[in-house]
Design a protein around this motif. Structure first.
Motif, short mmCIF file in Angstrom:
data_model
loop_
_atom_site.label_atom_id
_atom_site.label_comp_id
_atom_site.label_asym_id
_atom_site.label_seq_id
_atom_site.Cartn_x
_atom_site.Cartn_y
_atom_site.Cartn_z
N SER A 1 -18.18 6.42 -49.09
CA SER A 1 -18.69 6.88 -47.79
C SER A 1 -18.35 5.86 -46.71
O SER A 1 -18.24 4.66 -46.98
CB SER A 1 -20.20 7.10 -47.85
OG SER A 1 -20.87 5.87 -48.00
N GLY A 2 -18.22 6.35 -45.51
CA GLY A 2 -18.01 5.51 -44.33
C GLY A 2 -19.00 5.92 -43.26
O GLY A 2 -19.23 7.12 -43.07
N THR A 3 -19.60 4.94 -42.59
CA THR A 3 -20.63 5.23 -41.59
C THR A 3 -20.43 4.36 -40.35
O THR A 3 -20.26 3.15 -40.47
CB THR A 3 -22.04 4.95 -42.17
OG1 THR A 3 -22.19 5.68 -43.39
CG2 THR A 3 -23.12 5.34 -41.20
N LEU A 4 -20.46 4.99 -39.19
CA LEU A 4 -20.41 4.27 -37.92
C LEU A 4 -21.83 4.16 -37.37
O LEU A 4 -22.57 5.16 -37.35
CB LEU A 4 -19.55 5.02 -36.90
CG LEU A 4 -18.06 5.06 -37.14
CD1 LEU A 4 -17.38 5.92 -36.07
CD2 LEU A 4 -17.47 3.68 -37.16
N MET A 5 -22.19 2.95 -36.91
CA MET A 5 -23.52 2.71 -36.37
C MET A 5 -23.42 2.20 -34.93
O MET A 5 -22.52 1.43 -34.61
CB MET A 5 -24.25 1.65 -37.20
CG MET A 5 -24.44 2.00 -38.66
SD MET A 5 -25.66 3.27 -38.95
CE MET A 5 -27.16 2.41 -38.54
N LYS A 6 -24.34 2.65 -34.10
CA LYS A 6 -24.45 2.18 -32.71
C LYS A 6 -25.93 2.13 -32.37
O LYS A 6 -26.64 3.13 -32.56
CB LYS A 6 -23.72 3.13 -31.76
CG LYS A 6 -23.90 2.80 -30.30
CD LYS A 6 -22.69 2.16 -29.75
CE LYS A 6 -22.90 1.93 -28.25
NZ LYS A 6 -22.12 0.85 -27.78
N ASP A 7 -26.42 1.00 -31.93
CA ASP A 7 -27.83 0.83 -31.58
C ASP A 7 -28.76 1.24 -32.74
O ASP A 7 -29.75 1.95 -32.54
CB ASP A 7 -28.18 1.60 -30.32
CG ASP A 7 -27.41 1.13 -29.11
OD1 ASP A 7 -27.12 -0.08 -29.02
OD2 ASP A 7 -27.07 1.98 -28.26
N ASN A 8 -28.40 0.85 -33.95
CA ASN A 8 -29.17 1.13 -35.17
C ASN A 8 -29.30 2.62 -35.48
O ASN A 8 -30.24 3.05 -36.15
CB ASN A 8 -30.56 0.49 -35.12
CG ASN A 8 -30.49 -1.01 -35.16
OD1 ASN A 8 -29.66 -1.57 -35.87
ND2 ASN A 8 -31.34 -1.66 -34.40
N LYS A 9 -28.36 3.42 -35.02
CA LYS A 9 -28.34 4.85 -35.31
C LYS A 9 -26.98 5.24 -35.85
O LYS A 9 -25.96 4.72 -35.42
CB LYS A 9 -28.63 5.67 -34.05
CG LYS A 9 -30.02 5.44 -33.52
CD LYS A 9 -30.26 6.24 -32.27
CE LYS A 9 -31.65 5.91 -31.78
NZ LYS A 9 -31.90 6.30 -30.44
N ILE A 10 -26.98 6.16 -36.79
CA ILE A 10 -25.72 6.67 -37.33
C ILE A 10 -25.11 7.61 -36.29
O ILE A 10 -25.76 8.55 -35.85
CB ILE A 10 -25.96 7.44 -38.65
CG1 ILE A 10 -26.48 6.49 -39.72
CG2 ILE A 10 -24.68 8.13 -39.11
CD1 ILE A 10 -26.91 7.17 -41.01
N ILE A 11 -23.86 7.31 -35.92
CA ILE A 11 -23.20 8.18 -34.94
C ILE A 11 -22.10 9.03 -35.61
O ILE A 11 -21.67 10.02 -35.04
CB ILE A 11 -22.64 7.39 -33.74
CG1 ILE A 11 -21.64 6.33 -34.18
CG2 ILE A 11 -23.77 6.79 -32.94
CD1 ILE A 11 -20.89 5.67 -33.03
N ALA A 12 -21.68 8.63 -36.81
CA ALA A 12 -20.70 9.42 -37.55
C ALA A 12 -20.70 8.96 -39.00
O ALA A 12 -20.98 7.79 -39.29
CB ALA A 12 -19.30 9.26 -36.96
N SER A 13 -20.41 9.88 -39.90
CA SER A 13 -20.27 9.52 -41.30
C SER A 13 -19.28 10.46 -41.97
O SER A 13 -19.03 11.56 -41.48
CB SER A 13 -21.61 9.55 -42.03
OG SER A 13 -22.12 10.86 -42.07
N CYS A 14 -18.73 9.99 -43.07
CA CYS A 14 -17.69 10.75 -43.76
C CYS A 14 -17.67 10.30 -45.22
O CYS A 14 -17.97 9.15 -45.53
CB CYS A 14 -16.34 10.46 -43.11
SG CYS A 14 -14.94 11.30 -43.85
N ILE A 15 -17.32 11.22 -46.12
CA ILE A 15 -17.16 10.89 -47.53
C ILE A 15 -15.75 11.26 -47.96
O ILE A 15 -15.27 12.35 -47.66
CB ILE A 15 -18.19 11.63 -48.40
CG1 ILE A 15 -19.59 11.14 -48.07
CG2 ILE A 15 -17.88 11.43 -49.89
CD1 ILE A 15 -20.70 11.85 -48.81
#
Length: 87
Positions: free
Chosen positions: A5-19
Motif C-alpha cells: 500500500s501507498g499513502t499520501l498524508m497532509k496535515d495528519n490526514k490521508i489525502i490519497a491511498s493506493c494498493i
C-alpha cells in the motif's frame, strides 16, 4: 500474492491511498520496486529516492515513510508511506 500500500498524508490526514498487487516471478526487491513504481504512477508522483535510512527501515519493518528529502521536486503533501501488506 504480494501486495503493497501507498499513502499520501497532509496535515495528519490521508489525502490519497493506493494498493498494488504483484503476481508472478521475481524477487521481493523486484516486486517492491515494481509496486512502488505502479503506486507512484497511479498517484502521479515521481518515484522517491531510497535514502539509506529508508532502506534500513524498510528491511526491518516492511514499511517506510518518504519525506520531502526523498523527492527531487517540491511536494504538495507532508509524507508518502509504503507498507507491504501481504507476501
Amino acid at each position: 500474492m504480494f501486495r503493497m500500500s501507498g499513502t499520501l498524508m497532509k496535515d495528519n490526514k490521508i489525502i490519497a491511498s493506493c494498493i498494488s498487487r504483484q503476481e508472478g516471478p521475481g524477487s521481493r526487491t523486484e516486486k517492491v520496486l515494481r509496486a512502488l513504481e505502479e503506486i507512484c504512477q497511479h498517484m502521479d508522483l515521481a518515484v522517491p529516492i531510497w535514502l539509506p535510512a529508508r532502506i534500513e527501515e524498510f528491511k526491518q519493518r516492511s514499511k517506510t515513510v518518504f519525506l520531502e528529502d526523498s523527492f527531487m521536486e517540491e511536494i504538495p503533501f507532508d509524507s508518502f508511506s509504503i507498507q507491504v501488506i501481504e507476501e
